[in-house]
Design a protein around this motif. Structure first.
Motif, PDB file in Angstrom:
ATOM      1  N   THR A 100      13.871 -36.379 -58.386  1.00  0.00           N
ATOM      2  CA  THR A 100      14.822 -36.585 -59.255  1.00  0.00           C
ATOM      3  C   THR A 100      15.842 -35.765 -59.097  1.00  0.00           C
ATOM      4  OG1 THR A 100      13.740 -35.519 -61.315  1.00  0.00           O
ATOM      5  CG2 THR A 100      13.677 -37.892 -61.004  1.00  0.00           C
ATOM      6  N   TYR A 101      15.590 -34.368 -58.938  1.00  0.00           N
ATOM      7  CA  TYR A 101      16.869 -33.291 -58.682  1.00  0.00           C
ATOM      8  C   TYR A 101      17.497 -33.619 -57.410  1.00  0.00           C
ATOM      9  CZ  TYR A 101      18.458 -28.978 -57.444  1.00  0.00           C
ATOM     10  OH  TYR A 101      19.197 -27.755 -56.945  1.00  0.00           O
ATOM     11  N   CYS A 102      16.615 -33.829 -56.263  1.00  0.00           N
ATOM     12  CA  CYS A 102      17.230 -34.091 -55.128  1.00  0.00           C
ATOM     13  C   CYS A 102      18.253 -35.224 -54.987  1.00  0.00           C
ATOM     14  CB  CYS A 102      16.233 -34.362 -54.018  1.00  0.00           C
ATOM     15  SG  CYS A 102      15.543 -32.765 -53.426  1.00  0.00           S
ATOM     16  N   TRP A 103      17.696 -36.414 -55.873  1.00  0.00           N
ATOM     17  CA  TRP A 103      18.613 -37.586 -56.015  1.00  0.00           C
ATOM     18  C   TRP A 103      19.862 -37.096 -57.024  1.00  0.00           C
ATOM     19  CZ3 TRP A 103      15.947 -41.931 -59.555  1.00  0.00           C
ATOM     20  CH2 TRP A 103      16.969 -43.038 -59.680  1.00  0.00           C
ATOM     21  N   ARG A 104      19.599 -36.456 -57.927  1.00  0.00           N
ATOM     22  CA  ARG A 104      20.893 -36.261 -58.696  1.00  0.00           C
ATOM     23  C   ARG A 104      21.867 -35.253 -57.951  1.00  0.00           C
ATOM     24  NH1 ARG A 104      17.128 -34.404 -62.491  1.00  0.00           N
ATOM     25  NH2 ARG A 104      18.095 -32.296 -62.498  1.00  0.00           N
ATOM     26  N   THR A 105      21.322 -34.361 -57.108  1.00  0.00           N
ATOM     27  CA  THR A 105      22.338 -33.354 -56.433  1.00  0.00           C
ATOM     28  C   THR A 105      22.557 -33.457 -55.076  1.00  0.00           C
ATOM     29  OG1 THR A 105      20.456 -31.906 -55.985  1.00  0.00           O
ATOM     30  CG2 THR A 105      21.349 -31.612 -57.991  1.00  0.00           C
ATOM     31  N   GLN A 106      21.959 -34.476 -54.273  1.00  0.00           N
ATOM     32  CA  GLN A 106      22.106 -34.571 -53.046  1.00  0.00           C
ATOM     33  C   GLN A 106      22.601 -35.881 -52.784  1.00  0.00           C
ATOM     34  OE1 GLN A 106      18.331 -33.363 -51.251  1.00  0.00           O
ATOM     35  NE2 GLN A 106      18.911 -30.938 -51.711  1.00  0.00           N
ATOM     36  N   ALA A 107      22.500 -36.889 -53.079  1.00  0.00           N
ATOM     37  CA  ALA A 107      22.530 -38.319 -52.842  1.00  0.00           C
ATOM     38  C   ALA A 107      23.940 -38.626 -52.414  1.00  0.00           C
ATOM     39  CB  ALA A 107      21.824 -39.433 -53.784  1.00  0.00           C
ATOM     40  N   SER A 108      24.987 -38.101 -53.341  1.00  0.00           N
ATOM     41  CA  SER A 108      26.312 -38.291 -53.225  1.00  0.00           C
ATOM     42  C   SER A 108      26.826 -37.938 -51.762  1.00  0.00           C
ATOM     43  CB  SER A 108      27.040 -38.122 -54.420  1.00  0.00           C
ATOM     44  OG  SER A 108      27.096 -36.692 -54.347  1.00  0.00           O
ATOM     45  N   ALA A 109      26.250 -36.972 -51.244  1.00  0.00           N
ATOM     46  CA  ALA A 109      26.685 -36.309 -50.190  1.00  0.00           C
ATOM     47  C   ALA A 109      26.589 -37.240 -48.766  1.00  0.00           C
ATOM     48  CB  ALA A 109      26.145 -34.904 -49.795  1.00  0.00           C
ATOM     49  N   TRP A 110      25.510 -38.060 -48.948  1.00  0.00           N
ATOM     50  CA  TRP A 110      25.101 -38.938 -47.802  1.00  0.00           C
ATOM     51  C   TRP A 110      26.274 -40.131 -47.603  1.00  0.00           C
ATOM     52  CZ3 TRP A 110      21.538 -37.657 -44.465  1.00  0.00           C
ATOM     53  CH2 TRP A 110      21.187 -38.493 -43.559  1.00  0.00           C
ATOM     54  N   PRO A 111      26.659 -40.442 -46.246  1.00  0.00           N
ATOM     55  CA  PRO A 111      27.470 -41.468 -45.930  1.00  0.00           C
ATOM     56  C   PRO A 111      27.376 -42.750 -46.525  1.00  0.00           C
ATOM     57  CG  PRO A 111      27.042 -40.255 -44.091  1.00  0.00           C
ATOM     58  CD  PRO A 111      25.934 -39.797 -44.930  1.00  0.00           C
ATOM     59  N   GLU A 112      26.215 -43.300 -46.744  1.00  0.00           N
ATOM     60  CA  GLU A 112      26.024 -44.639 -47.478  1.00  0.00           C
ATOM     61  C   GLU A 112      25.196 -44.022 -48.723  1.00  0.00           C
ATOM     62  OE1 GLU A 112      23.847 -47.444 -45.093  1.00  0.00           O
ATOM     63  OE2 GLU A 112      24.511 -46.702 -43.451  1.00  0.00           O
ATOM     64  N   PRO A 113      25.921 -44.413 -50.042  1.00  0.00           N
ATOM     65  CA  PRO A 113      25.421 -43.723 -51.223  1.00  0.00           C
ATOM     66  C   PRO A 113      24.252 -44.242 -51.529  1.00  0.00           C
ATOM     67  CG  PRO A 113      27.789 -44.485 -51.445  1.00  0.00           C
ATOM     68  CD  PRO A 113      27.415 -44.883 -49.912  1.00  0.00           C
ATOM     69  N   GLU A 114      23.757 -45.483 -51.630  1.00  0.00           N
ATOM     70  CA  GLU A 114      22.436 -46.077 -51.974  1.00  0.00           C
ATOM     71  C   GLU A 114      21.274 -45.671 -51.115  1.00  0.00           C
ATOM     72  OE1 GLU A 114      24.937 -47.137 -54.712  1.00  0.00           O
ATOM     73  OE2 GLU A 114      25.310 -48.190 -52.679  1.00  0.00           O
ATOM     74  N   GLU A 115      21.673 -45.602 -49.763  1.00  0.00           N
ATOM     75  CA  GLU A 115      20.835 -45.030 -48.734  1.00  0.00           C
ATOM     76  C   GLU A 115      20.557 -43.541 -49.067  1.00  0.00           C
ATOM     77  OE1 GLU A 115      21.117 -44.159 -44.275  1.00  0.00           O
ATOM     78  OE2 GLU A 115      20.393 -46.241 -44.326  1.00  0.00           O
ATOM     79  N   GLY A 116      21.617 -42.735 -49.370  1.00  0.00           N
ATOM     80  CA  GLY A 116      21.260 -41.366 -49.929  1.00  0.00           C
ATOM     81  C   GLY A 116      20.530 -41.308 -51.144  1.00  0.00           C
ATOM     82  N   VAL A 117      20.541 -42.160 -51.895  1.00  0.00           N
ATOM     83  CA  VAL A 117      19.612 -42.204 -53.268  1.00  0.00           C
ATOM     84  C   VAL A 117      18.360 -42.347 -52.876  1.00  0.00           C
ATOM     85  CG1 VAL A 117      19.114 -43.409 -55.256  1.00  0.00           C
ATOM     86  CG2 VAL A 117      21.504 -43.222 -54.663  1.00  0.00           C
ATOM     87  N   VAL A 118      17.976 -43.450 -51.851  1.00  0.00           N
ATOM     88  CA  VAL A 118      16.395 -43.708 -51.494  1.00  0.00           C
ATOM     89  C   VAL A 118      16.001 -42.280 -50.779  1.00  0.00           C
ATOM     90  CG1 VAL A 118      15.151 -44.985 -50.093  1.00  0.00           C
ATOM     91  CG2 VAL A 118      16.779 -46.070 -51.414  1.00  0.00           C
ATOM     92  N   LEU A 119      16.971 -41.890 -49.901  1.00  0.00           N
ATOM     93  CA  LEU A 119      16.370 -40.745 -48.854  1.00  0.00           C
ATOM     94  C   LEU A 119      16.052 -39.426 -49.624  1.00  0.00           C
ATOM     95  CD1 LEU A 119      18.345 -41.395 -45.547  1.00  0.00           C
ATOM     96  CD2 LEU A 119      16.188 -42.014 -46.121  1.00  0.00           C
ATOM     97  N   ALA A 120      16.995 -39.112 -50.676  1.00  0.00           N
ATOM     98  CA  ALA A 120      17.250 -37.849 -51.325  1.00  0.00           C
ATOM     99  C   ALA A 120      15.817 -37.874 -52.237  1.00  0.00           C
ATOM    100  CB  ALA A 120      18.513 -37.792 -52.096  1.00  0.00           C
ATOM    101  N   ALA A 121      15.558 -39.040 -52.764  1.00  0.00           N
ATOM    102  CA  ALA A 121      14.403 -39.119 -53.742  1.00  0.00           C
ATOM    103  C   ALA A 121      13.142 -39.028 -52.976  1.00  0.00           C
ATOM    104  CB  ALA A 121      14.538 -40.483 -54.456  1.00  0.00           C
ATOM    105  N   GLY A 122      13.061 -39.529 -51.758  1.00  0.00           N
ATOM    106  CA  GLY A 122      12.031 -39.505 -50.783  1.00  0.00           C
ATOM    107  C   GLY A 122      11.763 -38.456 -50.383  1.00  0.00           C
TER     108      GLY A 122
END
Length: 305
Positions: free
Chosen positions: A220-242
């Motif tokens: 959840t920490y990585c999801w909140r703080t890192q996902a938005s930096a990924w080029p595809e926002p939804e994919e960033g959510v999945v990858l950051a949380a994973g």
């Protein structure tokens, strides 16, 4: 009926995974290419028209067949659900490729591992180091688990009253967003926006699933703080949380054509090793077990109410 359709389709896909290339996907790809050539004048509205022509007739046909079969017998409607859901899933195929890459890396066969990953992702992996191969493979398998399984199942269940329309809708939206991503002008804008809207909630449910199946706090920490930096926002959510759930680092630089291409850093901890590919696949299957267990509880609650 939706839960038992999912259970049957997942079991069938696990026992008899789809093999590439799939003829119906090849035909659909040719259709998308034809629509792009025919309608792409660089305008957003042209992309919207092409998207409607690529999606709506197929969705209507899937729904109509379900209505006709279900009208004859609910069993026939259920079989149609299982069949369509089976052919819209495909994670077992990709998880098998990921496990093969892991075995090749452990055996020191880097060239074959590069070739497998290159064929899978459709990009240049010929100069990837072992570390880069592991990171990109883990990213690919996590992204595939969402696009080929969790997202499909979410929309199937949500629109289960329409038969398998939801599963087909998610796959069509995903395919068109990818196919027209690099189209000239604004032609691909509508397909990207449509998939963003369709994918917003299931991507976050997939991320939550990874968090439950792994390290919840780091995910959840990585999801909140890192996902938005990924080029595809939804994919960033999945990858950051994973990545957070597994305690590994993804993203970062990769060597493409002799030049370093930098991607945002995702996750926390250390660089993944080959065994982390198998660990990622295991985490995804645990996530699927969580979904099935939750579905079974809903069914039991319905029976007892």
């Amino acid at each position: 009926m939706a839960f038992f359709s999912v259970l049957a389709a997942v079991a069938l896909e696990h026992l008899r995974p789809l093999r590439q290339p799939l003829p119906y996907y090849q035909h659909y790809r040719r259709l998308t290419h034809w629509l792009e050539r025919r309608f792409n004048a660089g305008e957003f509205s042209h992309g919207a028209i092409a998207w409607a022509l690529a999606a709506l007739p197929l969705l209507a046909g899937v729904w109509l067949v379900f209505v006709l079969l279900d009208g004859i017998s609910p069993i026939f409607g259920w079989l149609w659900n299982v069949a369509v859901l089976y052919f819209t899933l495909g994670f077992k195929y990709f998880s098998t490729i990921a496990e093969q890459i892991a075995r090749l890396l452990r055996a020191g066969d880097i060239e074959d591992a590069r070739a497998r990953l290159d064929a899978w992702r459709g990009g240049d992996a010929s100069q990837f180091s072992v570390d880069e191969l592991v990171r990109v493979t883990v990213e690919q398998v996590m992204a595939a688990s969402h696009r080929q399984m969790f997202g499909v199942l979410f929309w199937f269940v949500l629109l289960s009253s329409l038969g398998p329309v939801g599963a087909v809708l998610f796959r069509i939206a995903s395919i068109l967003a990818r196919r027209w991503e690099n189209a000239t002008g604004q032609f691909g804008g509508f397909s990207r926006r449509a998939f963003h809207a369709i994918n917003w909630l299931p991507a976050r449910l997939t991320a939550l699933t990874y968090a439950i199946a792994g390290n919840f706090e780091d995910a959840t920490y990585c999801w909140r703080t890192q996902a938005s930096a990924w080029p595809e926002p939804e994919e960033g959510v999945v990858l950051a949380a994973g990545a957070g759930a597994m305690g590994i680092l993804l993203g970062q630089g990769v060597n493409v054509g002799g030049e370093t291409v930098w991607r945002p850093e995702l996750g926390t901890g250390q660089a993944p090793e080959a065994d982390c590919i198998d660990s990622a696949v295991s985490m995804i299957w645990r996530g699927l077990a969580i979904w099935l267990a939750a579905g079974l509880l809903v069914v039991i609650a319905g029976w007892t109410s």
